[in-house]
Write an enzyme that holds these catalytic residues in place. Structure first.
Site, PDB file in Angstrom:
ATOM      1  CB  CYS A 199      -8.252 -10.221  15.718  1.00 15.81           C
ATOM      2  SG  CYS A 199      -7.161 -10.334  14.290  1.00 15.81           S
ATOM      3  NE  ARG A 215       5.428   1.809   5.990  1.00 13.62           N
ATOM      4  CZ  ARG A 215       5.025   2.993   5.501  1.00 13.62           C
ATOM      5  NH1 ARG A 215       5.541   3.478   4.397  1.00 13.62           N
ATOM      6  NH2 ARG A 215       4.063   3.648   6.113  1.00 13.62           N
ATOM      7  CG  ASP A 274      -8.395  -1.533  11.950  1.00 14.37           C
ATOM      8  OD1 ASP A 274      -8.344  -0.323  11.677  1.00 14.37           O
ATOM      9  OD2 ASP A 274      -7.385  -2.250  12.073  1.00 14.37           O
ATOM     10  NE  ARG A 281      -4.200  -8.262   8.041  1.00 14.22           N
ATOM     11  CZ  ARG A 281      -3.051  -7.739   8.500  1.00 14.22           C
ATOM     12  NH1 ARG A 281      -2.418  -8.312   9.512  1.00 14.22           N
ATOM     13  NH2 ARG A 281      -2.518  -6.691   7.916  1.00 14.22           N
ATOM     14  CE  LYS A 284      -1.233   0.527  10.245  1.00 17.46           C
ATOM     15  NZ  LYS A 284      -0.850  -0.093   8.962  1.00 17.46           N
ATOM     16  CG  ASP A 313      -5.244   0.918   8.358  1.00 20.93           C
ATOM     17  OD1 ASP A 313      -5.483   1.384   7.216  1.00 20.93           O
ATOM     18  OD2 ASP A 313      -4.343   0.087   8.578  1.00 20.93           O
ATOM     19  CB  CYS A 362      -6.918 -10.452  19.979  1.00 18.28           C
ATOM     20  SG  CYS A 362      -5.164 -10.803  20.201  1.00 18.28           S
ATOM     21  CB  CYS A 421      -2.500 -15.744  16.532  1.00 15.57           C
ATOM     22  SG  CYS A 421      -2.663 -14.688  15.079  1.00 15.57           S
ATOM     23  NE  ARG A 445      -2.665   0.256   3.515  1.00 17.02           N
ATOM     24  CZ  ARG A 445      -3.531  -0.247   4.380  1.00 17.02           C
ATOM     25  NH1 ARG A 445      -4.807  -0.336   4.057  1.00 17.02           N
ATOM     26  NH2 ARG A 445      -3.146  -0.676   5.543  1.00 17.02           N
ATOM     27  CE1 TYR A 446       0.377   3.969   3.899  1.00  8.85           C
ATOM     28  CE2 TYR A 446       0.901   1.835   4.850  1.00  8.85           C
ATOM     29  CZ  TYR A 446       0.111   2.970   4.812  1.00  8.85           C
ATOM     30  OH  TYR A 446      -0.931   3.091   5.693  1.00  8.85           O
TER      31      TYR A 446
END
Ligand code: PLP
Ligand code: SF4
Length: 352
Positions: free
Chosen positions: A110, A94, A272, A112, A316, A309, A107, A103, A90-91
């Site tokens: 989360c 990076r 998010d 995602r 972001k 974001d 969480c 994971c 996206r940038y």
């Protein structure tokens, strides 16, 4: 039950973390979103408290079934910017790599959550080769960010292979890991793993995700110190979560504990719009007020940037608070940490 991770409702009941009467209602949650409550975090729960901040993050709740109209499966537009499976670009300088989806802890908030889980999608050899070729072809890409699922859950052998391959790409200068492992399962930050992370030609950074001071237990701090003493810079990521850390005292305690553990707080994320996470969200104005309160009270080292974001993949941005404003007459006013405004530059009739 030592050292095990609770991954089913039945185990959570046997641990006294959910009521057996609630199991039926929670079955639907468990079918949609993976459960993993690692022993280390379970042991930090105060079972006599009704809304324990650790429990709220790892124990499923019926509120997760309520999806608000604003919420969406891909809240930050990962898919829109994915030219190769598992890679998000996206940038200009990076890329993200989502090597696998597992994971150590799932969480409940989360971002995602629709993609992570033990049986979720992983990049296979072909996908990884394609991602490396994509990065290799683009000299602008100087940083590769390995992210959720938790990349430090991968075996040292797999990580070595991946880091070796990234080291073959001369223009990759930095490899950043986003992980919850140091707080979720500190024992898994083994010397072997630390060795793997300290070997590459590229500079390795570790971004530690932690949302409450209590997560930074002695064991977690020791795990962070193993990384830091090996020369790996640590930065902190926190999600602003209602009922978990949405008070100035809670955030101050967390950020100070991070600095003490050699973690520089980097971002405080506004949560998010992931499905079924509405109960964790506070208004942006509340987040700004918290940050404003902390500025001046807490060491600058301990203050992250409050970030949003933008839904849809727009990236972001910092969301304040802002201390500057321009009047209708074009004068610049700056607010101090006590809330008083001053002209900048000062005018002649201002007190010295
Ligand atoms: C969050 C994110 C990054 C990292 O952003 P930083 O501001 O450098 O921490 C990079 N790429 C994507 C696609 C992201 O979502
Ligand atoms: S560790 Fe990160 S990616 Fe994994 S469930 Fe938690 S927030 Fe999501």
């Amino acid at each position: 039950m030592q050292n095990t991770t609770a991954t089913t409702l039945a185990v959570l009941v046997s641990e006294g973390l959910i009521d057996s009467a609630d199991v039926d209602a929670l079955k639907e949650v468990a079918e949609k979103y993976a459960i993993a409550a690692p022993r280390h975090l379970i042991d930090l729960i105060d079972q006599s408290a009704t809304n324990d901040p650790i429990a709220m993050q790892i124990i499923p709740s019926e509120a997760e079934l309520k999806t608000s109209p604003d919420e969406r499966p891909d809240p930050i537009g990962d898919h829109t910017f994915s030219p190769v499976k598992g890679l998000v670009h996206r940038y200009p300088d990076r890329v993200l790599l989502k090597v696998h989806s597992a994971c150590a802890v799932y969480c409940r908030f989360c971002f995602r959550r629709e993609m992570v889980g033990p049986s979720g999608d992983a990049m296979d050899e072909t996908d990884i080769t394609a991602a490396l070729a994509y990065i290799g072809d683009r000299p602008n890409i100087s940083e590769v960010i390995l992210t959720g699922g938790d990349p430090l859950v991968l075996s040292p052998q797999r990580l070595t292979k991946l880091l070796d391959a990234l080291d073959q790409v001369d223009h990759v200068q930095v490899v950043r890991f986003h992980t919850r492992l140091p707080v979720a399962a500190p024992d898994r930050i083994t010397n072997e793993l630390v060795n793997v992370l300290s070997k590459p030609r590229a500079t390795v950074y570790v971004a530690v995700h932690s949302n409450h001071a209590r997560e930074l237990s002695d064991d977690a701090v020791a795990a962070c110190n193993r990384l830091a003493r090996a020369g790996i810079p640590l930065v902190g990521q926190t999600v602003l979560l209602k009922g978990v850390n949405d008070t100035a005292d809670s955030l101050a305690a967390l950020f100070r504990a991070m600095v003490r553990a050699r973690i520089t707080p980097y971002y405080l994320h506004h949560p998010d719009l992931a499905p079924g996470t509405n109960h964790f969200r506070v208004p942006i104005e509340a987040g700004q007020a918290l940050m404003k309160h902390l500025r001046g009270q807490v060491s600058g080292l301990a203050l992250p940037t409050y970030m949003l974001d933008i839904p849809g993949g727009y990236g972001k941005v910092p969301i304040g608070p802002s201390y500057l404003k321009t009047t209708d007459h074009g004068l610049t006013l700056v607010e101090d940490v006590n809330g008083e405004t001053h002209r900048y530059p000062p005018s002649e009739d201002d007190p010295a």
